[in-house]
Design a protein around this motif. Sequence first.
Motif, PDB file in Angstrom:
ATOM      1  N   LEU A  73       0.825  -1.200   0.000  1.00 26.43           N
ATOM      2  CA  LEU A  73       0.000   0.000   0.000  1.00 26.43           C
ATOM      3  C   LEU A  73       0.867   1.261   0.000  1.00 26.43           C
ATOM      4  O   LEU A  73       0.569   2.225  -0.729  1.00 26.43           O
ATOM      5  CB  LEU A  73      -0.922   0.011   1.220  1.00 26.43           C
ATOM      6  CG  LEU A  73      -2.301  -0.630   1.063  1.00 26.43           C
ATOM      7  CD1 LEU A  73      -2.979  -0.772   2.418  1.00 26.43           C
ATOM      8  CD2 LEU A  73      -3.173   0.170   0.109  1.00 26.43           C
ATOM      9  N   SER A  88       1.971   1.908  -3.418  1.00 24.51           N
ATOM     10  CA  SER A  88       0.910   2.468  -4.257  1.00 24.51           C
ATOM     11  C   SER A  88       0.707   3.948  -3.967  1.00 24.51           C
ATOM     12  O   SER A  88       0.530   4.763  -4.889  1.00 24.51           O
ATOM     13  CB  SER A  88      -0.399   1.706  -4.038  1.00 24.51           C
ATOM     14  OG  SER A  88      -0.340   0.415  -4.598  1.00 24.51           O
ATOM     15  N   TYR A  89       0.716   4.319  -2.691  1.00 18.46           N
ATOM     16  CA  TYR A  89       0.555   5.732  -2.350  1.00 18.46           C
ATOM     17  C   TYR A  89       1.699   6.563  -2.911  1.00 18.46           C
ATOM     18  O   TYR A  89       1.512   7.703  -3.348  1.00 18.46           O
ATOM     19  CB  TYR A  89       0.482   5.903  -0.834  1.00 18.46           C
ATOM     20  CG  TYR A  89      -0.790   5.356  -0.210  1.00 18.46           C
ATOM     21  CD1 TYR A  89      -2.009   5.436  -0.881  1.00 18.46           C
ATOM     22  CD2 TYR A  89      -0.778   4.774   1.048  1.00 18.46           C
ATOM     23  CE1 TYR A  89      -3.168   4.939  -0.317  1.00 18.46           C
ATOM     24  CE2 TYR A  89      -1.935   4.278   1.628  1.00 18.46           C
ATOM     25  CZ  TYR A  89      -3.130   4.365   0.940  1.00 18.46           C
ATOM     26  OH  TYR A  89      -4.275   3.876   1.505  1.00 18.46           O
ATOM     27  N   ALA A  96       1.211   5.886  -7.255  1.00 23.74           N
ATOM     28  CA  ALA A  96      -0.026   6.359  -7.872  1.00 23.74           C
ATOM     29  C   ALA A  96      -0.634   7.548  -7.141  1.00 23.74           C
ATOM     30  O   ALA A  96      -1.357   8.340  -7.746  1.00 23.74           O
ATOM     31  CB  ALA A  96      -1.046   5.205  -7.933  1.00 23.74           C
ATOM     32  N   GLU A 127      -5.412   8.135  -6.118  1.00 27.84           N
ATOM     33  CA  GLU A 127      -5.534   7.104  -7.148  1.00 27.84           C
ATOM     34  C   GLU A 127      -5.342   5.695  -6.581  1.00 27.84           C
ATOM     35  O   GLU A 127      -5.075   4.755  -7.321  1.00 27.84           O
ATOM     36  CB  GLU A 127      -4.522   7.355  -8.262  1.00 27.84           C
ATOM     37  CG  GLU A 127      -4.922   8.490  -9.191  1.00 27.84           C
ATOM     38  CD  GLU A 127      -6.179   8.181 -10.004  1.00 27.84           C
ATOM     39  OE1 GLU A 127      -6.466   6.978 -10.218  1.00 27.84           O
ATOM     40  OE2 GLU A 127      -6.869   9.125 -10.410  1.00 27.84           O
ATOM     41  N   THR A 128      -5.497   5.549  -5.260  1.00 31.07           N
ATOM     42  CA  THR A 128      -5.401   4.247  -4.615  1.00 31.07           C
ATOM     43  C   THR A 128      -6.610   4.052  -3.726  1.00 31.07           C
ATOM     44  O   THR A 128      -6.985   4.957  -2.972  1.00 31.07           O
ATOM     45  CB  THR A 128      -4.116   4.146  -3.761  1.00 31.07           C
ATOM     46  OG1 THR A 128      -2.981   4.398  -4.584  1.00 31.07           O
ATOM     47  CG2 THR A 128      -3.990   2.764  -3.134  1.00 31.07           C
ATOM     48  N   TYR A 176      -9.924   5.887   2.640  1.00 25.75           N
ATOM     49  CA  TYR A 176      -8.874   5.044   2.074  1.00 25.75           C
ATOM     50  C   TYR A 176      -9.420   3.667   1.719  1.00 25.75           C
ATOM     51  O   TYR A 176      -8.942   3.020   0.792  1.00 25.75           O
ATOM     52  CB  TYR A 176      -7.707   4.924   3.059  1.00 25.75           C
ATOM     53  CG  TYR A 176      -7.200   6.258   3.533  1.00 25.75           C
ATOM     54  CD1 TYR A 176      -6.459   7.072   2.681  1.00 25.75           C
ATOM     55  CD2 TYR A 176      -7.502   6.731   4.803  1.00 25.75           C
ATOM     56  CE1 TYR A 176      -6.015   8.314   3.097  1.00 25.75           C
ATOM     57  CE2 TYR A 176      -7.064   7.974   5.232  1.00 25.75           C
ATOM     58  CZ  TYR A 176      -6.322   8.768   4.373  1.00 25.75           C
ATOM     59  OH  TYR A 176      -5.896  10.001   4.780  1.00 25.75           O
ATOM     60  N   TRP A 236      -9.773   4.007 -10.204  1.00 21.74           N
ATOM     61  CA  TRP A 236      -8.519   4.316  -9.538  1.00 21.74           C
ATOM     62  C   TRP A 236      -7.392   3.554 -10.223  1.00 21.74           C
ATOM     63  O   TRP A 236      -7.616   2.461 -10.754  1.00 21.74           O
ATOM     64  CB  TRP A 236      -8.571   3.924  -8.060  1.00 21.74           C
ATOM     65  CG  TRP A 236      -9.459   4.791  -7.227  1.00 21.74           C
ATOM     66  CD1 TRP A 236      -9.078   5.845  -6.445  1.00 21.74           C
ATOM     67  CD2 TRP A 236     -10.892   4.702  -7.076  1.00 21.74           C
ATOM     68  NE1 TRP A 236     -10.170   6.414  -5.822  1.00 21.74           N
ATOM     69  CE2 TRP A 236     -11.295   5.728  -6.193  1.00 21.74           C
ATOM     70  CE3 TRP A 236     -11.862   3.849  -7.627  1.00 21.74           C
ATOM     71  CZ2 TRP A 236     -12.623   5.917  -5.840  1.00 21.74           C
ATOM     72  CZ3 TRP A 236     -13.187   4.037  -7.271  1.00 21.74           C
ATOM     73  CH2 TRP A 236     -13.553   5.067  -6.385  1.00 21.74           C
ATOM     74  N   HIS A 238      -4.724   2.143  -8.778  1.00 25.14           N
ATOM     75  CA  HIS A 238      -4.444   0.952  -7.982  1.00 25.14           C
ATOM     76  C   HIS A 238      -5.645   0.634  -7.094  1.00 25.14           C
ATOM     77  O   HIS A 238      -6.083   1.487  -6.310  1.00 25.14           O
ATOM     78  CB  HIS A 238      -3.200   1.170  -7.106  1.00 25.14           C
ATOM     79  CG  HIS A 238      -1.920   1.217  -7.874  1.00 25.14           C
ATOM     80  ND1 HIS A 238      -0.682   1.054  -7.286  1.00 25.14           N
ATOM     81  CD2 HIS A 238      -1.677   1.406  -9.202  1.00 25.14           C
ATOM     82  CE1 HIS A 238       0.266   1.141  -8.210  1.00 25.14           C
ATOM     83  NE2 HIS A 238      -0.323   1.376  -9.374  1.00 25.14           N
ATOM     84  N   TYR A 296      -7.259  -2.251  -4.379  1.00 26.74           N
ATOM     85  CA  TYR A 296      -7.082  -3.413  -3.512  1.00 26.74           C
ATOM     86  C   TYR A 296      -8.470  -3.958  -3.167  1.00 26.74           C
ATOM     87  O   TYR A 296      -9.331  -3.208  -2.702  1.00 26.74           O
ATOM     88  CB  TYR A 296      -6.351  -3.026  -2.230  1.00 26.74           C
ATOM     89  CG  TYR A 296      -4.897  -2.659  -2.436  1.00 26.74           C
ATOM     90  CD1 TYR A 296      -3.876  -3.513  -2.030  1.00 26.74           C
ATOM     91  CD2 TYR A 296      -4.533  -1.455  -3.047  1.00 26.74           C
ATOM     92  CE1 TYR A 296      -2.535  -3.180  -2.226  1.00 26.74           C
ATOM     93  CE2 TYR A 296      -3.202  -1.110  -3.248  1.00 26.74           C
ATOM     94  CZ  TYR A 296      -2.213  -1.981  -2.831  1.00 26.74           C
ATOM     95  OH  TYR A 296      -0.891  -1.642  -3.020  1.00 26.74           O
ATOM     96  N   ALA A 351     -10.342  -0.803 -11.267  1.00 25.98           N
ATOM     97  CA  ALA A 351      -8.900  -0.638 -11.435  1.00 25.98           C
ATOM     98  C   ALA A 351      -8.548  -0.330 -12.887  1.00 25.98           C
ATOM     99  O   ALA A 351      -9.057  -0.981 -13.805  1.00 25.98           O
ATOM    100  CB  ALA A 351      -8.171  -1.901 -10.985  1.00 25.98           C
ATOM    101  N   TYR A 387      -4.971  -5.535  -6.889  1.00 28.06           N
ATOM    102  CA  TYR A 387      -4.376  -6.347  -5.837  1.00 28.06           C
ATOM    103  C   TYR A 387      -5.499  -7.075  -5.090  1.00 28.06           C
ATOM    104  O   TYR A 387      -6.426  -6.422  -4.591  1.00 28.06           O
ATOM    105  CB  TYR A 387      -3.597  -5.476  -4.852  1.00 28.06           C
ATOM    106  CG  TYR A 387      -2.454  -4.708  -5.465  1.00 28.06           C
ATOM    107  CD1 TYR A 387      -1.167  -5.230  -5.501  1.00 28.06           C
ATOM    108  CD2 TYR A 387      -2.656  -3.431  -6.008  1.00 28.06           C
ATOM    109  CE1 TYR A 387      -0.107  -4.508  -6.058  1.00 28.06           C
ATOM    110  CE2 TYR A 387      -1.608  -2.711  -6.570  1.00 28.06           C
ATOM    111  CZ  TYR A 387      -0.344  -3.257  -6.585  1.00 28.06           C
ATOM    112  OH  TYR A 387       0.695  -2.551  -7.142  1.00 28.06           O
TER     113      TYR A 387
END
Length: 504
Positions: A256, A259-260, A263, A267-268, A444, A456, A458, A460, A486, A491
């Motif tokens: 994570l 990704s932060y 992206a 965008e996560t 988040y 987004w 990325h 999850y 995504a 993920y």
Amino acid sequence: MYAMLTDALSSIIMRHLGFSPSADQLRAIGAFSSFMTDRSDRVAMVMRGSAGTGKTTLAAAIVKALSELRWRMVLLAPTGRAAKVFALGAGRAAFTIHRRIYRQKSLRADMGGFSLADNLHSDTLFIVDEASMIANGAAGEAAFGSGCLLDDLVHYVYGGRNCRLLLIGDRAQLPPVGEAESPALQAAVMEGYGLRVYEAELDAVLRQGEGSGILFNATTVRRMITGVGPVALPKVRFSGFADICAVGGGELVDTLAGSYSHAGLDETIVITRSNKRAVVYNRGIRAQVLDREDELCAGDMIMVVRNNYYWMERERRHADGAPKAGDGAAAGLDGDAEAQSVLPSFLANGDRAVVRRVRGCRSLYGFRFADVTMTLPDYDDYELTATVLLDTLASEAPALTREQGEQLFNAVMEDYADLPLKADRIKQLKQDRYFNALQVKHAYAVTCHKAQGGQWAHVYVDQGYMTDDMLTPAYLHWLYTAFTRATERLYLVNWPDRQRADAG
């Protein structure tokens, strides 16, 4: 003559498409051209397409072709984020449906709700993206018009002179809450309004999507949705794809954080099955990844979890018509004068904000409040200062419970006990900043319904523990919708071996 017009429009759309259309796209272009040249004033079109079939690309080509022909258009979507995604893809300003078709009954203190506006447009095509999200009363929107969004949309559009409606969506996505299917994507439902309905279906995944693990697995799930027979447990293929991977709990924090960094926070997103699970994720992300100790602080992403009409009405009254920093069409978009203001009519359930300042934390009426300055990224970073209810941040309920709402109502009403008439007390209540405090959660991690309509880089996905009784068509819609949020990387968190197509 009309055949010539149809052929000419089809040619212009194909030129703007920029490549040879698929057979599905070719049929859709033909249906759209026939729809646009139909002489009837009661025609509509439904264009359905799943992820990777070129629906978004075709919609953009249609918008560009009609812009070249100077055809009047209004682009709409159900949510602020969906409108932003649509606008960026089409290269033209887009609006939320509510903002376009409703008008506030009054700017007086009684805040009388929203009535259906008059459609003053003529010879205009209304294009609605993410139409699968349009409800028709099952979940109830009593503050708006008739309470049935699809009914109101149709009545608004066809209340104008020679206006028509194009609905674009994916019926494999989650239908609106309380609906078995998305009503706006059903031709029979639209025909029930007395409309002649043209249809187009995009099913084939285009060649450029064949190497995508996101699209491969989303398509597998979609075929299970549209197939017959009992629901089977989807098995995800990871091998051979660079854009989809499994993440174990032990590596989640580092992944994570990556990704932060790569992206960005905006965008996560983490998508969960429940509000309770989203709260757990939000707490963990803030503490372990972002190293944030305060309950709410500058830089936090938050999400509105209940419609709020008070603060935007207050903005309008206090602004007295003066433009505010942040107003204007989104950068790089073409649009008419109507696009020059991005101020939404109200703050909708699901709208996101970025916290800039937190001040004045206090406890009143048995609840905790703070004054928060925030920007709204889906509305051109409009800046707003509002009183926020802190209690909903970590609550496992979607928003204040009914009991909590009644507690707040009764406690605030006591402040106006000196007013002899109940009507006067209610009028004051509707103007009370604490009763109207913005209910928010950290953003988040969100449920799939909250993520629907957005995209987004990325994503999850944590589906949680799966039991046999959870294997339903609704689960397949949930999984497909989560996968297709995504755009770059997907993920799957703690994905079980029995749901891996390539498990050893």
